[in-house]
Enzyme design. Structure first.
Site, short mmCIF file in Angstrom:
data_model
loop_
_atom_site.label_atom_id
_atom_site.label_comp_id
_atom_site.label_asym_id
_atom_site.label_seq_id
_atom_site.Cartn_x
_atom_site.Cartn_y
_atom_site.Cartn_z
N GLU A 1 4.62 -6.34 0.08
CA GLU A 1 3.59 -6.85 -0.83
C GLU A 1 4.19 -8.02 -1.60
O GLU A 1 4.93 -7.83 -2.57
CB GLU A 1 3.07 -5.77 -1.77
CG GLU A 1 2.25 -4.70 -1.07
CD GLU A 1 1.53 -3.77 -2.03
OE1 GLU A 1 1.60 -3.98 -3.26
OE2 GLU A 1 0.89 -2.80 -1.55
N GLU B 1 3.74 3.45 -1.90
CA GLU B 1 4.27 3.31 -3.25
C GLU B 1 4.54 4.67 -3.89
O GLU B 1 4.25 4.90 -5.07
CB GLU B 1 3.30 2.49 -4.12
CG GLU B 1 3.12 1.07 -3.63
CD GLU B 1 2.14 0.27 -4.47
OE1 GLU B 1 1.15 0.84 -4.95
OE2 GLU B 1 2.37 -0.93 -4.66
#
Length: 619
Positions: free
Chosen positions: A265, A181
């Site tokens: 995710e 991320e």
């Protein structure tokens, strides 16, 4: 027709796992994931080895397989393995990462490895060892020589454990993530140029290659953050993206105009903080989105399929301007398809109906659950008695946890005054929670979450000011990750005057259960107190400690720190795995910080309480 197609793909994926050590190939090519040259779709679930007792790993992996999944994804937590500078543990109990990966393979699951070095994951410091903050000139998560030397050392040690477990060598690891991320961090740190950010992420990516990883790489970011997070040579995947058109467009833009497409995710639930409502998501919502992915050939990874528990001091904290800190709960249930205790939820059953094939195994039996007759607490000891046997560190000003070379737990700050003083006590550098005493009498509770950093105080002549400070978890997400010192990190001020000279600091890391054998009962109301008791069992099983009568603290059972509790909720119970209990005599110790009343016993329940939110007194 589509359903038959996916059944065939899943069958190929399942059959390929029968021979555990048979070398196979896995590639990203021509817009597809290719297993032994044939297109496949990844149906994965995230599950972290560190959040599940090792004896339960196989059961939870069987639960995943029975849900219809073909892969498990896991972060690797750097600070879980480098337990002191240069001291590594990849073998003890839950730390045996290689064993976890091998067990996944034995259960017919491929493995997606997410080594960071930053992982977020609502985990203490986002996976970084706390002592990195003591390294001169180090800047976490930046293009910095000291930091990059540390990441290289970590990747080198990690690779020793998992090298032979890559699919190219007969293992189950099919992909490895580069950084994590990073696009969101780039967006938050606009004070650093994109070029400088990219220099850092490319070096970390190259380090993964240099130590020997040879399976395909991927990155994981929000779809609007690929500019900062995507890496040449790695498949970009879009976290939380439900819009198929948008997903395909942005992946094509950053990956040679083609897929494969994956949501690394896919959230079937959400993370939770102390003092905030427990977030939930319906089974219908999760099933509908899963169908979208299936119908559009999008691979996915449920984050989390099974959350587990933040045992000990492993939970981290988020940061926001409203609260400064949002500490993560001990339970990491996540409203996931498999509950914190490993139970099949309605969400699990609905997804299993959607994903299962003829080859999908039956759901394994639920682990035994018991309740224990009320446990009598026979020893009640004032923490001050334990503190009295600790040699303090003395300094003109309060020192942080890091300056004291302490990672977790508590520090008791003490200062004797030879002259009276009164007015406003200010602890603007409180990290994170404190109880203030004057001559042993409780004056106030200060709390970073509620931004309560001051109180009125009156210190008479020849009196002692005590401040017991708790580290509630280092920030795991956002730009504040480089501001993660704990304790009292700025001057203590009373009535506008900075208080210096002969501060005593007593270290109470609580990494091990304190030994109370030499202590007599001395606990008092409104004093930090250690409770101890024993209980006998004729059979073992999972249970839940009912902490609703207690205030704030931690619990040890048979010497294992099972986590934090806090009366504000929404979590009011602590999950106690049956594998950590034994037939015969068991022990329990509770460190209760607030101690509004003297406790006589602790109860257990056969179900958890995770949605009971209460107001903190005085807030």
């Amino acid at each position: 027709m589509k359903k038959i197609y996916f059944i065939l793909l899943f069958s190929i994926f399942t059959i390929s796992t029968i021979s555990a050590q048979q070398k196979q190939t896995f590639a990203i090519s021509d817009g597809n994931f290719l297993l032994n040259g044939k297109p496949i779709q990844i149906h994965s679930g995230e599950m972290h080895y560190s959040r599940i007792p090792q004896p339960y790993w196989r059961h939870r992996l069987k639960m995943m397989k029975a849900m219809g999944l073909n892969a498990v994804a896991t972060y690797v937590f750097w600070n879980y393995h480098e337990i002191a500078p240069g001291v590594w543990d990849f073998k003890t109990g839950n730390k045996n990462l290689a064993e976890y990966i091998k067990t996944a393979q034995e259960e017919g699951l491929f493995v997606i490895l997410r080594p960071g070095p930053y992982v977020c994951a609502e985990w203490e410091f986002g996976g970084y060892p706390w002592f990195l903050q003591n390294v001169p000139n180090m800047v976490i998560r930046g293009n910095n020589a000291a930091y990059l030397a540390a990441t290289k050392a970590y990747f080198t040690e990690l690779y020793k454990q998992v090298a032979a477990l890559q699919i190219t060598k007969g293992g189950p690891i099919i992909m490895v993530q580069g950084e994590n991320e990073f696009g969101s961090y780039v967006a938050q740190r606009k004070d650093i140029s994109l070029d400088e950010h990219k220099k850092y992420s490319s070096v970390v990516f190259q380090q993964l290659k240099d130590v020997g990883f040879e399976v395909p790489f991927f990155t994981s970011d929000g779809s609007w953050l690929f500019e900062g997070g995507a890496l040449p040579g790695a498949l970009p995947t879009a976290n939380g993206e439900s819009d198929i058109t948008k997903l395909k467009k942005v992946v094509d833009q950053y990956h040679n105009g083609q897929g494969p497409y994956m949501v690394a995710e896919f959230y079937p639930g959400w993370l939770d903080h102390w003092a905030e409502p427990f977030p939930t998501q319906t089974a219908e919502e999760t099933v509908q989105q899963t169908k979208k992915y299936l119908d559009n050939q999008v691979s996915f990874n449920y984050y989390m399929v099974h959350g587990g528990t933040n045992f000990g001091f492993t939970s981290g904290a988020n940061y926001d301007k409203e609260h400064d800190i949002q500490p993560d709960m001990t339970s990491y249930d996540y409203d996931a398809p498999i509950s914190e205790a490993g139970w099949a939820t309605p969400k699990y059953n609905a997804l299993r109906e959607l994903l299962k094939t003829k080859e999908t195994p039956a759901v394994p039996e639920k682990m035994p659950v018991i309740t224990i007759p009320n446990i009598t607490l026979t020893k009640v000891v004032d923490l001050a008695d334990v503190k009295a046997k600790i040699t303090p560190i003395i300094n003109d000003n309060p020192l942080t946890f890091e300056q004291l070379n302490q990672g977790d737990g508590y520090v008791w700050y003490s200062k004797r005054f030879t002259q009276p003083i009164s007015g406003k006590l200010e602890l603007n550098g409180l990290r994170d929670y404190a109880i203030v005493y004057v001559n042993g009498k409780k004056i106030a509770e200060l709390n970073r979450y509620y931004k309560k950093y001051d109180c009125e105080i009156e210190v008479p002549f020849n009196a002692t000011l005590d401040i017991l400070v708790e580290n509630m978890g280092r920030i795991n997400y956002g730009s504040q990750i480089n501001a993660n010192n704990k304790g009292i990190i700025s001057p203590v001020i009373i009535n506008g005057e900075t208080i210096t000279g002969d501060w005593k600091m007593y270290q109470l890391p609580m990494t091990q259960e304190p030994n109370l054998d030499a202590y007599k009962n001395s606990g008092k109301v409104n004093r930090p107190t250690l409770y101890q008791g024993t209980f006998e069992l004729s059979k073992t099983g999972d249970t839940f400690l009912d902490m609703r009568d207690f205030g704030k603290g931690i619990v040890f059972v048979n010497g294992i720190n099972i986590g934090r509790y806090w009366s504000v909720g929404p979590q009011q119970t602590l999950y106690l795995p049956g594998c950590w209990l034994k037939k015969g005599k068991n022990s329990i110790m509770i460190f209760e910080q607030k101690n509004d009343v003297i406790q006589k016993e602790v109860k257990t329940l056969n179900i958890p309480i995770l949605e009971d939110l209460k107001a903190e007194k005085g807030q």
